[in-house]
Design a protein around this motif. Structure first.
Motif, mmCIF file in Angstrom:
data_model
loop_
_atom_site.group_PDB
_atom_site.id
_atom_site.type_symbol
_atom_site.label_atom_id
_atom_site.label_comp_id
_atom_site.label_asym_id
_atom_site.label_seq_id
_atom_site.Cartn_x
_atom_site.Cartn_y
_atom_site.Cartn_z
ATOM 1 N N LYS A 35 1.210 -0.977 -0.327
ATOM 2 C CA LYS A 35 -0.203 0.607 0.020
ATOM 3 C C LYS A 35 0.942 1.178 0.244
ATOM 4 O O LYS A 35 1.905 1.340 0.424
ATOM 5 N N LYS A 36 -0.052 2.603 -0.557
ATOM 6 C CA LYS A 36 0.758 3.230 -0.280
ATOM 7 C C LYS A 36 1.336 4.369 0.938
ATOM 8 O O LYS A 36 0.761 3.759 1.869
ATOM 9 N N LEU A 37 1.822 4.561 1.520
ATOM 10 C CA LEU A 37 2.051 5.798 2.653
ATOM 11 C C LEU A 37 0.989 6.543 3.440
ATOM 12 O O LEU A 37 0.482 7.354 2.182
ATOM 13 N N SER A 38 0.351 6.391 4.585
ATOM 14 C CA SER A 38 -0.313 6.998 4.898
ATOM 15 C C SER A 38 0.078 8.359 5.334
ATOM 16 O O SER A 38 1.039 8.814 5.046
ATOM 17 N N GLN A 39 -0.886 8.859 5.423
ATOM 18 C CA GLN A 39 -0.551 10.277 5.966
ATOM 19 C C GLN A 39 0.299 10.674 6.949
ATOM 20 O O GLN A 39 1.376 11.618 7.324
ATOM 21 N N PHE A 40 -0.073 9.226 7.920
ATOM 22 C CA PHE A 40 0.264 9.324 9.429
ATOM 23 C C PHE A 40 1.784 8.979 8.792
ATOM 24 O O PHE A 40 3.096 9.532 10.001
ATOM 25 N N GLU A 41 2.069 8.168 8.513
ATOM 26 C CA GLU A 41 3.760 7.562 8.204
ATOM 27 C C GLU A 41 4.724 8.686 7.548
ATOM 28 O O GLU A 41 5.593 8.414 7.596
ATOM 29 N N GLN A 42 3.875 9.335 6.696
ATOM 30 C CA GLN A 42 4.297 10.819 5.557
ATOM 31 C C GLN A 42 4.722 11.347 6.506
ATOM 32 O O GLN A 42 6.007 11.743 6.854
ATOM 33 N N GLY A 43 3.996 11.854 7.457
ATOM 34 C CA GLY A 43 4.505 12.997 8.528
ATOM 35 C C GLY A 43 6.006 12.782 9.318
ATOM 36 O O GLY A 43 6.146 13.011 10.052
ATOM 37 N N ARG A 44 5.901 10.931 10.268
ATOM 38 C CA ARG A 44 6.692 10.621 10.390
ATOM 39 C C ARG A 44 8.029 10.257 9.898
ATOM 40 O O ARG A 44 8.823 10.777 10.139
ATOM 41 N N LYS B 194 13.480 1.120 8.536
ATOM 42 C CA LYS B 194 13.495 0.192 9.847
ATOM 43 C C LYS B 194 12.717 0.690 10.515
ATOM 44 O O LYS B 194 12.168 -0.522 10.822
ATOM 45 N N ALA B 195 12.907 1.270 11.151
ATOM 46 C CA ALA B 195 11.655 2.171 11.719
ATOM 47 C C ALA B 195 9.895 1.936 11.812
ATOM 48 O O ALA B 195 9.641 1.204 11.976
ATOM 49 N N LEU B 196 9.595 2.245 10.389
ATOM 50 C CA LEU B 196 8.842 2.255 9.800
ATOM 51 C C LEU B 196 7.847 0.283 9.187
ATOM 52 O O LEU B 196 7.440 1.023 9.142
ATOM 53 N N LYS B 197 9.266 0.263 9.113
ATOM 54 C CA LYS B 197 8.563 -1.272 8.294
ATOM 55 C C LYS B 197 8.682 -0.927 7.009
ATOM 56 O O LYS B 197 7.320 -2.123 6.465
ATOM 57 N N ARG B 198 9.137 -0.127 6.179
ATOM 58 C CA ARG B 198 9.124 0.001 5.021
ATOM 59 C C ARG B 198 10.490 -0.165 4.126
ATOM 60 O O ARG B 198 11.135 -0.359 4.948
ATOM 61 N N SER B 199 10.552 -0.057 2.873
ATOM 62 C CA SER B 199 11.529 -0.351 1.927
ATOM 63 C C SER B 199 12.107 1.431 2.210
ATOM 64 O O SER B 199 11.355 1.858 2.035
#
Length: 135
Positions: free
Chosen positions: A27-36, A52-57
């Motif tokens: 899935k695309k990055l959420s607004q929350f993840e984008q802010g983080r 690594k912190a967000l468990k995303r590539s």
């Protein structure tokens, strides 16, 4: 050998899609993840640490940070059009005002370099009616 293939097929079909890695399935990055991500990047963390912190590539993080404003916009894809809209309007206007002009002449006198075939295609797409000349 046939038995092993059948067992493998049954095993693969019983797996849910969240366990099978299919290209583009994330899935695309959420607004929350984008802010983080923005906060962490401003704090000086590396792309690898953020991923690594967000468990995303790491690629997703880099893609977002490269241009955050255009992240969720869709890419229209395809080859860019050679003729700008101004040139298109000019060609169509000249063809309508002077029906005796042929595609070769319209192409030669066009504001941009364009082939006669492109002029014909443009006029056909603009629903320009071609008339046969009476000799």
């Amino acid at each position: 050998l046939v038995m092993k293939v059948r067992v493998l097929n049954i095993y693969c079909s019983s797996l849910s899609s969240k366990y099978i890695n299919i290209m583009g399935s994330k899935k695309k990055l959420s607004q929350f993840e984008q802010g983080r991500i923005t906060e962490m990047a401003d704090a000086g963390l590396t792309h690898r640490a953020i991923a690594k912190a967000l468990k995303r590539s790491q690629a997703a993080i880099s893609r977002f940070l490269k241009d955050p404003d255009a992240y969720n916009e869709k890419n229209p894809g395809g080859r860019p059009q050679k003729l700008p809209p101004v040139a298109k309007r000019t060609i169509v206007r000249r063809a309508k005002s002077q029906p005796s002009l042929n595609a070769n002449r319209l192409a030669r006198e066009s504001p941009t370099k364009v082939s006669p075939q492109s002029v014909r295609r443009l006029l056909r797409n603009e629903s320009f009616a071609f008339r046969k000349r009476k000799i």
